[in-house]
Scaffold this motif. Structure first.
Motif, PDB file in Angstrom:
ATOM      1  N   PHE A 186      27.911 -10.903  -2.780  1.00  0.00           N
ATOM      2  CA  PHE A 186      27.759  -9.627  -3.478  1.00  0.00           C
ATOM      3  C   PHE A 186      26.825  -8.690  -2.719  1.00  0.00           C
ATOM      4  CE2 PHE A 186      29.491 -12.067  -6.987  1.00  0.00           C
ATOM      5  CZ  PHE A 186      30.327 -11.149  -7.587  1.00  0.00           C
ATOM      6  N   THR A 187      25.744  -9.225  -2.151  1.00  0.00           N
ATOM      7  CA  THR A 187      24.829  -8.350  -1.419  1.00  0.00           C
ATOM      8  C   THR A 187      25.436  -7.899  -0.096  1.00  0.00           C
ATOM      9  OG1 THR A 187      23.684 -10.280  -0.500  1.00  0.00           O
ATOM     10  CG2 THR A 187      22.718  -9.254  -2.462  1.00  0.00           C
ATOM     11  N   GLU A 188      26.267  -8.753   0.506  1.00  0.00           N
ATOM     12  CA  GLU A 188      26.864  -8.386   1.799  1.00  0.00           C
ATOM     13  C   GLU A 188      28.040  -7.441   1.641  1.00  0.00           C
ATOM     14  OE1 GLU A 188      28.610 -10.625   5.750  1.00  0.00           O
ATOM     15  OE2 GLU A 188      27.397 -11.744   4.321  1.00  0.00           O
ATOM     16  N   TYR A 189      28.899  -7.702   0.641  1.00  0.00           N
ATOM     17  CA  TYR A 189      30.112  -6.902   0.484  1.00  0.00           C
ATOM     18  C   TYR A 189      30.055  -5.958  -0.706  1.00  0.00           C
ATOM     19  CZ  TYR A 189      31.955 -10.078   3.949  1.00  0.00           C
ATOM     20  OH  TYR A 189      32.145 -10.792   5.100  1.00  0.00           O
TER      21      TYR A 189
ATOM     22  N   VAL B  57      22.569  -5.552 -10.669  1.00  0.00           N
ATOM     23  CA  VAL B  57      21.397  -6.195 -10.058  1.00  0.00           C
ATOM     24  C   VAL B  57      21.340  -5.894  -8.567  1.00  0.00           C
ATOM     25  CG1 VAL B  57      20.394  -8.439  -9.437  1.00  0.00           C
ATOM     26  CG2 VAL B  57      21.156  -8.022 -11.789  1.00  0.00           C
ATOM     27  N   ILE B  58      22.467  -5.994  -7.864  1.00  0.00           N
ATOM     28  CA  ILE B  58      22.411  -5.718  -6.425  1.00  0.00           C
ATOM     29  C   ILE B  58      22.089  -4.243  -6.160  1.00  0.00           C
ATOM     30  CG2 ILE B  58      23.883  -7.657  -5.786  1.00  0.00           C
ATOM     31  CD1 ILE B  58      26.150  -5.738  -5.282  1.00  0.00           C
TER      32      ILE B  58
ATOM     33  N   GLY C  84      18.489  -2.580  -4.329  1.00  0.00           N
ATOM     34  CA  GLY C  84      18.586  -1.655  -3.206  1.00  0.00           C
ATOM     35  C   GLY C  84      19.766  -1.878  -2.281  1.00  0.00           C
ATOM     36  N   HIS C  85      20.703  -2.752  -2.646  1.00  0.00           N
ATOM     37  CA  HIS C  85      21.857  -3.029  -1.777  1.00  0.00           C
ATOM     38  C   HIS C  85      23.048  -2.117  -2.061  1.00  0.00           C
ATOM     39  CE1 HIS C  85      19.954  -6.612  -0.161  1.00  0.00           C
ATOM     40  NE2 HIS C  85      19.644  -6.965  -1.399  1.00  0.00           N
ATOM     41  N   ALA C  86      22.964  -1.285  -3.108  1.00  0.00           N
ATOM     42  CA  ALA C  86      24.070  -0.397  -3.472  1.00  0.00           C
ATOM     43  C   ALA C  86      23.522   0.730  -4.336  1.00  0.00           C
ATOM     44  CB  ALA C  86      25.150  -1.175  -4.225  1.00  0.00           C
TER      45      ALA C  86
ATOM     46  N   GLY D 227      17.253  -4.338 -15.045  1.00  0.00           N
ATOM     47  CA  GLY D 227      16.686  -5.685 -15.163  1.00  0.00           C
ATOM     48  C   GLY D 227      16.449  -6.381 -13.844  1.00  0.00           C
ATOM     49  N   ALA D 228      16.874  -5.767 -12.736  1.00  0.00           N
ATOM     50  CA  ALA D 228      16.759  -6.420 -11.432  1.00  0.00           C
ATOM     51  C   ALA D 228      15.322  -6.770 -11.075  1.00  0.00           C
ATOM     52  CB  ALA D 228      17.362  -5.527 -10.340  1.00  0.00           C
ATOM     53  N   GLN D 229      14.375  -5.950 -11.516  1.00  0.00           N
ATOM     54  CA  GLN D 229      12.975  -6.206 -11.203  1.00  0.00           C
ATOM     55  C   GLN D 229      12.241  -6.935 -12.327  1.00  0.00           C
ATOM     56  OE1 GLN D 229      11.800  -5.584  -8.182  1.00  0.00           O
ATOM     57  NE2 GLN D 229      13.790  -4.763  -7.618  1.00  0.00           N
ATOM     58  N   ASN D 230      12.912  -7.138 -13.446  1.00  0.00           N
ATOM     59  CA  ASN D 230      12.252  -7.768 -14.590  1.00  0.00           C
ATOM     60  C   ASN D 230      13.237  -8.716 -15.286  1.00  0.00           C
ATOM     61  OD1 ASN D 230      10.839  -8.462 -16.868  1.00  0.00           O
ATOM     62  ND2 ASN D 230      10.164  -6.388 -17.324  1.00  0.00           N
TER      63      ASN D 230
END
Length: 194
Positions: A4-7, A36-37, A41-43, A154-157
């Motif tokens: 998910f983070t790569e694509y 979440v991704i 910061g990945h998208a 929620g990505a950071q918490n």
């Protein structure tokens, strides 16, 4: 989650298509993962929301279209006959007759029932593509942003996000119970009238 983070967008879109085909992969988990991704910061979260909407509608629309164009042939395939038995098809037809387009709106929130309902809607020829798109699109405009933005914020918490997910799950079950009671009341009322 490396895929998910790569694509990113492509992975979320493809997973949502797979969900649309009835594969038992939770759609909400894919949408939360997309959020979440984006939160990590990945998208871009707004682009992820658009990708989520596209994946949901294309997946659902494919099942509707397959039902419309090839329903009688597909339903004879051995694996598919187990999923959509003649009894389930008749039951879905009856639900469309009694409750109309609202069956498609509610189906968006019922994993496991979306695929048979949308396929049956297409195969029945009682529902136009525009009506299907309106009902599924309106329902998706409720569910998709909730899951994507929940994942984003929620990505950071993580503790906060899982607490919200538990509360939201109880709310969804409550709404489904109310919806089921309303459908049962309508069914009882129609039986009483006939």
């Amino acid at each position: 989650m490396p895929i998910f983070t790569e694509y990113g967008y492509l992975a979320v879109f493809v997973m949502l298509l797979i969900c649309g085909f009835g594969v038992p992969v939770p759609e909400d988990v894919t949408l939360v993962t997309g959020g979440v991704i984006a939160g990590l910061g990945h998208a871009d979260v707004h682009t992820m929301f658009a990708v989520g909407m596209a994946g949901v509608l294309v997946g659902d629309g494919t099942m509707f279209g397959l039902g419309r164009l090839y329903g009688p042939r597909i339903i004879k395939l051995p694996g598919f006959r187990r999923v959509l038995t003649p009894e389930r098809f008749a039951s879905a037809q009856d639900a469309f007759h009694k409750y109309g387009k609202w069956v498609m709106f509610v189906a968006r929130f019922l994993p496991g029932l979306r695929t048979p309902v949308f396929f049956t809607a297409g195969m029945s020829h009682r529902v136009s593509f525009a009506t299907w798109l309106l009902m599924d699109g309106c329902a998706a405009l409720i569910s998709v942003p909730i899951w994507v933005y929940l994942g984003y914020f929620g990505a950071q918490n993580w503790d906060w996000m899982f607490g919200i997910l538990r509360q939201f799950q109880h709310g969804i079950f409550g709404l489904l119970a109310l919806g089921g009671a309303w459908l049962a009341w309508r069914w009882w009322k129609s039986r009483k009238a006939s």
